[in-house]
Design a protein around this motif. Structure first.
Motif, mmCIF file in Angstrom:
data_model
loop_
_atom_site.group_PDB
_atom_site.id
_atom_site.type_symbol
_atom_site.label_atom_id
_atom_site.label_comp_id
_atom_site.label_asym_id
_atom_site.label_seq_id
_atom_site.Cartn_x
_atom_site.Cartn_y
_atom_site.Cartn_z
ATOM 1 N N VAL A 67 0.841 -1.200 0.000
ATOM 2 C CA VAL A 67 0.000 0.000 0.000
ATOM 3 C C VAL A 67 0.875 1.249 0.000
ATOM 4 O O VAL A 67 0.618 2.205 -0.733
ATOM 5 C CB VAL A 67 -0.981 -0.002 1.201
ATOM 6 N N PHE A 68 1.963 1.237 0.802
ATOM 7 C CA PHE A 68 2.890 2.370 0.804
ATOM 8 C C PHE A 68 3.551 2.528 -0.565
ATOM 9 O O PHE A 68 3.727 3.641 -1.053
ATOM 10 C CB PHE A 68 3.949 2.218 1.892
ATOM 11 N N GLU A 69 3.916 1.409 -1.197
ATOM 12 C CA GLU A 69 4.491 1.477 -2.538
ATOM 13 C C GLU A 69 3.487 2.024 -3.546
ATOM 14 O O GLU A 69 3.831 2.857 -4.396
ATOM 15 C CB GLU A 69 4.970 0.100 -2.996
ATOM 16 N N LEU A 70 2.246 1.577 -3.474
ATOM 17 C CA LEU A 70 1.218 2.075 -4.394
ATOM 18 C C LEU A 70 0.999 3.575 -4.222
ATOM 19 O O LEU A 70 0.873 4.308 -5.210
ATOM 20 C CB LEU A 70 -0.097 1.323 -4.184
ATOM 21 N N LYS A 71 0.980 4.045 -2.984
ATOM 22 C CA LYS A 71 0.809 5.478 -2.744
ATOM 23 C C LYS A 71 1.987 6.267 -3.331
ATOM 24 O O LYS A 71 1.801 7.325 -3.926
ATOM 25 C CB LYS A 71 0.674 5.755 -1.250
ATOM 26 N N ARG A 72 3.193 5.739 -3.160
ATOM 27 C CA ARG A 72 4.375 6.404 -3.714
ATOM 28 C C ARG A 72 4.283 6.450 -5.235
ATOM 29 O O ARG A 72 4.534 7.480 -5.856
ATOM 30 C CB ARG A 72 5.649 5.680 -3.279
ATOM 31 N N ARG A 73 3.912 5.340 -5.840
ATOM 32 C CA ARG A 73 3.785 5.289 -7.303
ATOM 33 C C ARG A 73 2.699 6.237 -7.807
ATOM 34 O O ARG A 73 2.826 6.835 -8.863
ATOM 35 C CB ARG A 73 3.515 3.878 -7.775
ATOM 36 N N MET A 74 1.611 6.376 -7.060
ATOM 37 C CA MET A 74 0.545 7.297 -7.454
ATOM 38 C C MET A 74 1.030 8.736 -7.437
ATOM 39 O O MET A 74 0.594 9.545 -8.249
ATOM 40 C CB MET A 74 -0.677 7.143 -6.544
ATOM 41 N N ARG A 75 1.934 9.075 -6.504
ATOM 42 C CA ARG A 75 2.481 10.426 -6.468
ATOM 43 C C ARG A 75 3.403 10.669 -7.658
ATOM 44 O O ARG A 75 3.477 11.772 -8.180
ATOM 45 C CB ARG A 75 3.261 10.660 -5.176
ATOM 46 N N GLU A 76 4.125 9.632 -8.090
ATOM 47 C CA GLU A 76 5.116 9.771 -9.155
ATOM 48 C C GLU A 76 4.516 9.667 -10.551
ATOM 49 O O GLU A 76 4.969 10.342 -11.469
ATOM 50 C CB GLU A 76 6.206 8.711 -8.990
ATOM 51 N N SER A 77 3.568 8.784 -10.739
ATOM 52 C CA SER A 77 2.962 8.587 -12.055
ATOM 53 C C SER A 77 1.585 7.964 -11.871
ATOM 54 O O SER A 77 1.125 7.778 -10.759
ATOM 55 C CB SER A 77 3.848 7.685 -12.918
ATOM 56 N N SER A 78 0.970 7.610 -12.979
ATOM 57 C CA SER A 78 -0.371 7.049 -12.876
ATOM 58 C C SER A 78 -0.315 5.526 -12.755
ATOM 59 O O SER A 78 0.593 4.883 -13.260
ATOM 60 C CB SER A 78 -1.205 7.436 -14.098
ATOM 61 N N ILE A 79 -1.290 5.004 -12.039
ATOM 62 C CA ILE A 79 -1.479 3.557 -11.969
ATOM 63 C C ILE A 79 -2.943 3.284 -12.266
ATOM 64 O O ILE A 79 -3.792 4.165 -12.147
ATOM 65 C CB ILE A 79 -1.062 2.950 -10.607
ATOM 66 N N THR A 80 -3.227 2.051 -12.642
ATOM 67 C CA THR A 80 -4.597 1.655 -12.936
ATOM 68 C C THR A 80 -5.041 0.635 -11.897
ATOM 69 O O THR A 80 -4.308 -0.306 -11.601
ATOM 70 C CB THR A 80 -4.678 1.024 -14.342
ATOM 71 N N ALA A 81 -6.224 0.816 -11.367
ATOM 72 C CA ALA A 81 -6.792 -0.111 -10.394
ATOM 73 C C ALA A 81 -8.011 -0.788 -11.016
ATOM 74 O O ALA A 81 -8.772 -0.171 -11.752
ATOM 75 C CB ALA A 81 -7.205 0.612 -9.125
ATOM 76 N N ALA A 82 -8.170 -2.062 -10.711
ATOM 77 C CA ALA A 82 -9.330 -2.823 -11.179
ATOM 78 C C ALA A 82 -9.705 -3.832 -10.103
ATOM 79 O O ALA A 82 -8.939 -4.099 -9.188
ATOM 80 C CB ALA A 82 -9.004 -3.533 -12.488
ATOM 81 N N GLY A 83 -10.876 -4.393 -10.228
ATOM 82 C CA GLY A 83 -11.330 -5.409 -9.288
ATOM 83 C C GLY A 83 -12.185 -4.819 -8.188
ATOM 84 O O GLY A 83 -12.557 -3.648 -8.201
ATOM 85 N N SER A 84 -12.480 -5.658 -7.210
ATOM 86 C CA SER A 84 -13.343 -5.260 -6.101
ATOM 87 C C SER A 84 -12.674 -5.606 -4.783
ATOM 88 O O SER A 84 -12.121 -6.699 -4.625
ATOM 89 C CB SER A 84 -14.676 -5.991 -6.194
ATOM 90 N N LYS A 85 -12.742 -4.683 -3.833
ATOM 91 C CA LYS A 85 -12.110 -4.956 -2.549
ATOM 92 C C LYS A 85 -12.878 -5.996 -1.734
ATOM 93 O O LYS A 85 -12.341 -6.530 -0.770
ATOM 94 C CB LYS A 85 -11.933 -3.664 -1.754
ATOM 95 N N TYR A 86 -14.107 -6.304 -2.106
ATOM 96 C CA TYR A 86 -14.892 -7.310 -1.393
ATOM 97 C C TYR A 86 -14.932 -8.663 -2.096
ATOM 98 O O TYR A 86 -15.590 -9.581 -1.625
ATOM 99 C CB TYR A 86 -16.327 -6.821 -1.197
ATOM 100 N N SER A 87 -14.253 -8.802 -3.213
ATOM 101 C CA SER A 87 -14.367 -10.017 -4.022
ATOM 102 C C SER A 87 -13.100 -10.863 -3.972
ATOM 103 O O SER A 87 -11.993 -10.353 -4.118
ATOM 104 C CB SER A 87 -14.656 -9.638 -5.478
ATOM 105 N N PHE A 88 -13.278 -12.159 -3.800
ATOM 106 C CA PHE A 88 -12.151 -13.092 -3.897
ATOM 107 C C PHE A 88 -11.953 -13.545 -5.339
ATOM 108 O O PHE A 88 -10.847 -13.888 -5.732
ATOM 109 C CB PHE A 88 -12.382 -14.309 -3.000
ATOM 110 N N SER A 89 -13.007 -13.550 -6.129
ATOM 111 C CA SER A 89 -12.889 -14.000 -7.520
ATOM 112 C C SER A 89 -12.437 -12.871 -8.455
ATOM 113 O O SER A 89 -11.928 -13.139 -9.539
ATOM 114 C CB SER A 89 -14.226 -14.564 -8.011
ATOM 115 N N ASN A 90 -12.616 -11.630 -8.041
ATOM 116 C CA ASN A 90 -12.183 -10.468 -8.820
ATOM 117 C C ASN A 90 -11.439 -9.514 -7.874
ATOM 118 O O ASN A 90 -11.918 -8.439 -7.553
ATOM 119 C CB ASN A 90 -13.398 -9.776 -9.450
ATOM 120 N N PRO A 91 -10.228 -9.922 -7.408
ATOM 121 C CA PRO A 91 -9.537 -9.151 -6.370
ATOM 122 C C PRO A 91 -8.974 -7.836 -6.896
ATOM 123 O O PRO A 91 -8.865 -7.623 -8.106
ATOM 124 C CB PRO A 91 -8.414 -10.096 -5.935
ATOM 125 N N LEU A 92 -8.613 -6.970 -5.953
ATOM 126 C CA LEU A 92 -7.979 -5.707 -6.315
ATOM 127 C C LEU A 92 -6.711 -5.986 -7.118
ATOM 128 O O LEU A 92 -5.877 -6.790 -6.719
ATOM 129 C CB LEU A 92 -7.613 -4.921 -5.064
#
Length: 103
Positions: A67-92
């Motif tokens: 999570v700390f790495e993702l936050k750092r990467r978001m500050r530096e450039s763009s990232i794409t997120a997909a999935g659902s935080k409540y799903s095991f079959s379609n995870p983040l």
């Protein structure tokens, strides 16, 4: 059990948080127990609430470094997120350009 799956394909780094849904499913009952312990104080409810918080935080702890790495990467450039935080079959799932490649 690998909590964080990492791979590189097609010039993108991909991170999958396969079991993060456990934390999100535990979060709501833990918050409800916390409110119950505040409204109707009892040693049993307080003990159950404390145990719930320990379990909830223990399930979240393996994800803190990523999570700390993702936050750092978001500050530096763009990232794409997909999935659902409540799903095991379609995870983040997070994607960004691999080092040395351009988006």
């Amino acid at each position: 059990m690998r909590f964080v799956e990492r791979r590189t394909e097609n010039g993108q780094e991909i991170v999958v948080l396969r079991y993060a849904a456990i934390f999100y499913w535990l979060m709501w009952p833990t918050l409800a127990l916390t409110i119950l312990a505040w409204v109707a104080p009892s040693s049993v409810v307080s003990t159950v609430t404390a145990v719930a918080w320990v379990v909830c935080l223990a399930t979240a702890a393996p994800y803190w470094p990523i999570v700390f790495e993702l936050k750092r990467r978001m500050r530096e450039s763009s990232i794409t997120a997909a999935g659902s935080k409540y799903s095991f079959s379609n995870p983040l799932t997070y994607r960004w350009a691999a080092e040395g490649t351009k988006e």
